[in-house]
Design a protein around this motif. Structure first.
Motif, PDB file in Angstrom:
ATOM      1  N   UNK A 167       0.822  -1.207   0.000  1.00 41.22           N
ATOM      2  CA  UNK A 167       0.000   0.000   0.000  1.00 41.22           C
ATOM      3  C   UNK A 167       0.857   1.259   0.000  1.00 41.22           C
ATOM      4  N   UNK A 168       1.988   1.220   0.700  1.00 42.16           N
ATOM      5  CA  UNK A 168       2.912   2.354   0.664  1.00 42.16           C
ATOM      6  C   UNK A 168       3.526   2.510  -0.722  1.00 42.16           C
ATOM      7  N   UNK A 169       3.747   1.396  -1.408  1.00 44.34           N
ATOM      8  CA  UNK A 169       4.258   1.466  -2.776  1.00 44.34           C
ATOM      9  C   UNK A 169       3.226   2.132  -3.682  1.00 44.34           C
ATOM     10  N   UNK A 170       1.976   1.788  -3.495  1.00 45.95           N
ATOM     11  CA  UNK A 170       0.892   2.415  -4.266  1.00 45.95           C
ATOM     12  C   UNK A 170       0.892   3.923  -4.010  1.00 45.95           C
ATOM     13  N   UNK A 171       1.035   4.324  -2.763  1.00 44.19           N
ATOM     14  CA  UNK A 171       1.102   5.757  -2.433  1.00 44.19           C
ATOM     15  C   UNK A 171       2.284   6.424  -3.136  1.00 44.19           C
ATOM     16  N   UNK A 172       3.397   5.727  -3.194  1.00 44.21           N
ATOM     17  CA  UNK A 172       4.580   6.272  -3.871  1.00 44.21           C
ATOM     18  C   UNK A 172       4.309   6.476  -5.353  1.00 44.21           C
ATOM     19  N   UNK A 173       3.705   5.475  -5.993  1.00 43.86           N
ATOM     20  CA  UNK A 173       3.428   5.581  -7.423  1.00 43.86           C
ATOM     21  C   UNK A 173       2.427   6.694  -7.725  1.00 43.86           C
ATOM     22  N   UNK A 174       1.516   6.934  -6.810  1.00 45.14           N
ATOM     23  CA  UNK A 174       0.499   7.973  -7.006  1.00 45.14           C
ATOM     24  C   UNK A 174       0.997   9.364  -6.620  1.00 45.14           C
ATOM     25  N   UNK A 175       2.194   9.444  -6.083  1.00 43.88           N
ATOM     26  CA  UNK A 175       2.754  10.738  -5.691  1.00 43.88           C
ATOM     27  C   UNK A 175       2.288  11.221  -4.336  1.00 43.88           C
ATOM     28  N   UNK A 176       1.542  10.390  -3.624  1.00 43.77           N
ATOM     29  CA  UNK A 176       1.008  10.792  -2.323  1.00 43.77           C
ATOM     30  C   UNK A 176       2.123  10.915  -1.294  1.00 43.77           C
ATOM     31  N   UNK A 177       3.014   9.944  -1.276  1.00 37.99           N
ATOM     32  CA  UNK A 177       4.088   9.934  -0.280  1.00 37.99           C
ATOM     33  C   UNK A 177       4.979  11.163  -0.403  1.00 37.99           C
ATOM     34  N   UNK A 179       4.227  14.110  -1.568  1.00 37.36           N
ATOM     35  CA  UNK A 179       3.515  15.286  -1.085  1.00 37.36           C
ATOM     36  C   UNK A 179       3.502  15.345   0.435  1.00 37.36           C
ATOM     37  N   UNK A 180       3.266  14.193   1.044  1.00 39.22           N
ATOM     38  CA  UNK A 180       3.237  14.141   2.509  1.00 39.22           C
ATOM     39  C   UNK A 180       4.617  14.441   3.089  1.00 39.22           C
ATOM     40  N   UNK A 181       5.660  13.876   2.489  1.00 35.21           N
ATOM     41  CA  UNK A 181       7.020  14.136   2.968  1.00 35.21           C
ATOM     42  C   UNK A 181       7.351  15.626   2.893  1.00 35.21           C
ATOM     43  N   UNK A 182       6.931  16.273   1.804  1.00 38.51           N
ATOM     44  CA  UNK A 182       7.170  17.701   1.655  1.00 38.51           C
ATOM     45  C   UNK A 182       6.446  18.494   2.729  1.00 38.51           C
ATOM     46  N   UNK A 183       5.220  18.118   3.032  1.00 35.98           N
ATOM     47  CA  UNK A 183       4.443  18.792   4.069  1.00 35.98           C
ATOM     48  C   UNK A 183       5.044  18.565   5.449  1.00 35.98           C
ATOM     49  N   UNK A 184       5.537  17.364   5.679  1.00 36.10           N
ATOM     50  CA  UNK A 184       6.102  17.049   6.997  1.00 36.10           C
ATOM     51  C   UNK A 184       7.367  17.847   7.275  1.00 36.10           C
ATOM     52  N   UNK A 185       8.140  18.134   6.238  1.00 38.52           N
ATOM     53  CA  UNK A 185       9.371  18.893   6.429  1.00 38.52           C
ATOM     54  C   UNK A 185       9.095  20.318   6.890  1.00 38.52           C
ATOM     55  N   UNK A 186       7.903  20.838   6.589  1.00 32.29           N
ATOM     56  CA  UNK A 186       7.556  22.204   6.967  1.00 32.29           C
ATOM     57  C   UNK A 186       6.668  22.260   8.214  1.00 32.29           C
ATOM     58  N   UNK A 187       6.383  21.100   8.781  1.00 33.02           N
ATOM     59  CA  UNK A 187       5.427  21.026   9.887  1.00 33.02           C
ATOM     60  C   UNK A 187       6.131  20.871  11.230  1.00 33.02           C
ATOM     61  N   UNK A 188       5.373  21.128  12.283  1.00 24.20           N
ATOM     62  CA  UNK A 188       5.879  20.866  13.632  1.00 24.20           C
ATOM     63  C   UNK A 188       5.918  19.355  13.851  1.00 24.20           C
ATOM     64  N   UNK A 189       6.519  18.940  14.958  1.00 21.96           N
ATOM     65  CA  UNK A 189       6.601  17.502  15.237  1.00 21.96           C
ATOM     66  C   UNK A 189       5.220  16.881  15.368  1.00 21.96           C
ATOM     67  N   UNK A 190       4.323  17.551  16.074  1.00 22.27           N
ATOM     68  CA  UNK A 190       2.969  17.020  16.251  1.00 22.27           C
ATOM     69  C   UNK A 190       2.236  16.948  14.913  1.00 22.27           C
TER      70      UNK A 190
END
Length: 286
Positions: A167-177, A179-190
């Motif tokens: 399922x994580x591979x599917x997220x990677x192929x769809x570009x979801x992962x 996008x989330x990684x980019x958002x996490x880099x700009x977010x607080x820990x919580x």
């Protein structure tokens, strides 16, 4: 679970007993470094692979990679190859329906440790997916841990573990992962942890989507199978793991979701069979 006699995937690398080093980025990692990474993961919810990559220079490049020998032909290995093949067939069809092309991931069997594009993979980390090389990594001793520590057994529960990582591979192929990684880099820990939870719950839902279509096409489910998968999802919820490890729960540190949430999203996937039903990122309540 009915699986014997079904197609087996050729996308399996067997590194067990292959003598892989734990070099990373041209350097080497001491046992002390590995211990630091695992302890940090337990205390702070940090991915040990990220810590190992950072401590080794952060290149993420794999060193000391040896050729994998053909996978063994024991029953458990055949089971893993069959489940992986089933995910390949299911996701190929679902992607085709959307006008997309599914790229099969590879699954690596290892013991103890193995080099990956995301750092050194360790048994202590549990099964994981590395987007850098598009491979799922699993030490099959994890299944014994499921039974001994979490009292979860059954082939479909084991298949759920593989389907979640796919399922994580599917997220990677769809570009979801990405996008989330980019958002996490700009977010607080919580906030970063909350995004991670939504990513993991979507992978649970995608695992359920696979199960729905695999059963429709190949009648893989037997009585009690769904319950074993739900037991597995519940046993590895963040709240259950934290309570077992430290006696209390810290919701802000969750990275995978509570037991109830993991059960809920896997159930949604297996009941609907729709990828669109797995949009955890727009859900008001998880």
């Amino acid at each position: 679970m009915r699986w014997e006699g079904n197609r087996e995937s050729e996308n399996v690398e067997d590194r067990r007993g292959g003598g892989f080093g734990i070099g990373l980025g041209g350097g080497s990692l001491s046992i002390g470094t590995v211990v630091i990474a695992v302890v940090a993961s337990l205390l702070f919810g940090v991915n040990p692979l990220s810590i190992l990559s950072m401590l080794s220079g952060g290149s993420g490049q794999v060193a000391q990679v040896q050729s994998a020998h053909p996978p063994a032909n024991d029953e458990m290995t055949r089971f893993v190859r069959t489940v992986l093949a089933d995910t390949e067939d299911t996701w190929t069809d679902l992607f085709r329906e959307q006008g997309r092309q599914y790229i099969d991931p590879r699954l690596v069997l290892f013991s103890g440790k193995t080099p990956t594009a995301c750092g050194t993979g360790l048994t202590a980390v549990g099964p994981f997916y590395c987007p850098g090389d598009q491979k799922v990594y699993i030490d099959l001793s994890f299944y014994r841990l499921m039974q001994q520590r979490f009292h979860v057994s059954g082939e479909f529960a084991q298949a759920y573990v593989i389907a979640h990582e796919v399922g994580h591979h599917v997220q990677h192929l769809l570009g979801i992962s990405d996008k989330v990684d980019s958002m996490r880099r700009r977010a607080s820990e919580a906030q970063s942890n909350a995004l991670s939870v939504r990513l993991e719950l979507q992978a649970d839902c995608f695992a359920g989507v696979w199960a729905y279509h695999a059963n429709q096409a190949r009648n893989i489910l037997e009585d009690g199978d769904i319950e074993t998968a739900l037991n597995a999802a519940s046993a590895i919820g963040d709240d259950a793991l934290q309570k077992q490890a430290q006696g209390y729960v810290v919701p802000d540190s969750f990275t995978h979701g509570s037991s109830a949430q993991r059960v809920r999203w896997f159930t949604r996937g297996i009941e609907t069979g729709k990828m669109s039903a797995c949009n955890t990122f727009e859900a008001r309540q998880l």
